[in-house]
Scaffold this active site. Structure first.
Site, PDB file in Angstrom:
ATOM      1  N   PRO A  24       0.777  -1.237   0.000  1.00 49.57           N
ATOM      2  CG  PRO A  24       0.118  -0.862   2.201  1.00 49.57           C
ATOM      3  CD  PRO A  24       0.822  -1.858   1.334  1.00 49.57           C
ATOM      4  CG  ASP A  47      -0.887  -0.158 -11.613  1.00 50.02           C
ATOM      5  OD1 ASP A  47      -0.806  -0.071 -12.847  1.00 50.02           O
ATOM      6  OD2 ASP A  47      -1.549  -1.031 -11.026  1.00 50.02           O
ATOM      7  CE  LYS A  69      -6.430   0.524 -15.818  1.00 46.37           C
ATOM      8  NZ  LYS A  69      -5.350  -0.370 -15.384  1.00 46.37           N
ATOM      9  N   GLY A 101      -0.635  -2.524  -3.662  1.00 53.47           N
ATOM     10  CA  GLY A 101      -1.443  -3.514  -2.954  1.00 53.47           C
ATOM     11  C   GLY A 101      -1.151  -4.925  -3.397  1.00 53.47           C
ATOM     12  CG  MET A 183     -10.375   2.295  -5.674  1.00 55.39           C
ATOM     13  SD  MET A 183     -10.190   1.132  -7.041  1.00 55.39           S
ATOM     14  CE  MET A 183     -10.889  -0.374  -6.331  1.00 55.39           C
TER      15      MET A 183
END
Length: 266
Positions: A24, A47, A69, A101, A183
């Site tokens: 994380p 990412d 993203k 993650g 999210m």
């Protein structure tokens, strides 16, 4: 390169892909297995939420391809990401697909692994610490606690293409069930309203953990009755984890003097 503690581990060969969970944010939460694959990467497809400290562990000559993203902002579509990792493997490179993650917890790792295998490319799966357990622990919130919570449900807060958040809300009404939304900040008002309709009480505790496990971690606690207002008041933005349930109050009456990291980050 870090040698595997288990000498029978399968080696990382050129032309293979490793889906690596980077955790994380705190680099201390990176697993030894993840570090072993990262240290051998010829190319890293990474990412947005992979920390700079973890990116710095890649070999100096490793090629880096960013495919990050944001919610509703996917500059590189998932189908293209699938193609990129396979294309790089076909160039006989060791390809590390580096994800925040865990690849298999809302990380689309399953889609990427299936595409790799369908293309005849071997794929290693390297689990990572997922945000639910990591961020909750750093905030002093046990996801389960005897006589308080006997179950924990992980849910994505992303809406469907038609704008709906279609979930089995009635199955989430049990007071002894912790609910964790990934999210979900932008859909929090929908989440709150649906949980109330599912008979979760207004005083159900809620915690928001923004940028958990990092030096910029922010923790805001409230209830279903006021948490939407607290998002605006404290300027809470993604990435933020939402934890709902009585476990949020576990350490509120405890002295933090002997809780180490929690005391330092109260």
């Amino acid at each position: 390169m870090l040698e595997p503690l288990n000498p029978h581990k399968q080696p990382f060969q050129p032309g293979e892909i490793a889906l690596v969970g980077a955790g994380p944010g705190d680099p201390d939460l990176l697993t030894l297995q993840a570090f072993r694959f990262i240290s051998q990467a010829d190319v890293a497809v990474y990412d947005r939420l992979v920390s700079e400290e973890i990116m710095a562990l890649l070999p100096t000559d490793c090629e880096k391809i960013y495919v990050g993203k944001k919610q509703a902002d996917h500059k590189v579509p998932q189908e293209r990401i699938n193609e990129i990792i396979v294309e790089q493997a076909h160039l006989n490179k060791r390809v590390v697909r580096l994800k925040g993650g865990d690849p298999f917890v809302f990380g689309r790792g399953g889609e990427e692994a299936l595409h790799a295998l369908a293309s005849g490319v071997s794929c290693h799966i390297v689990p990572g610490m997922t945000a639910a357990s990591s961020c909750a622990a750093y905030a002093g919130i046990p996801l389960t606690h005897r006589q308080v919570s006997r179950a924990c449900t992980l849910i994505t807060g992303h809406v469907q293409s038609d704008g709906s958040l279609d979930l089995p809300w009635s199955a989430l009404k049990d007071k002894q069930q912790t609910i964790v939304f990934y999210m979900g900040v932008k859909t929090l008002s929908i989440i709150v309203e649906q949980l109330k309709q599912a008979e979760r009480s207004d005083d159900t505790p809620v915690a928001l953990i923004q940028r958990g496990t990092t030096p910029n971690q922010k923790l805001v606690k409230g209830t279903l009755s006021n948490i939407v207002d607290l998002v605006a008041k404290h300027n809470i933005k993604p990435p933020t984890l939402i934890i709902i349930g009585d476990v949020v109050k576990t350490f509120e009456q405890a002295s933090l003097a002997n809780l180490g990291y929690l005391a330092a980050n109260k």
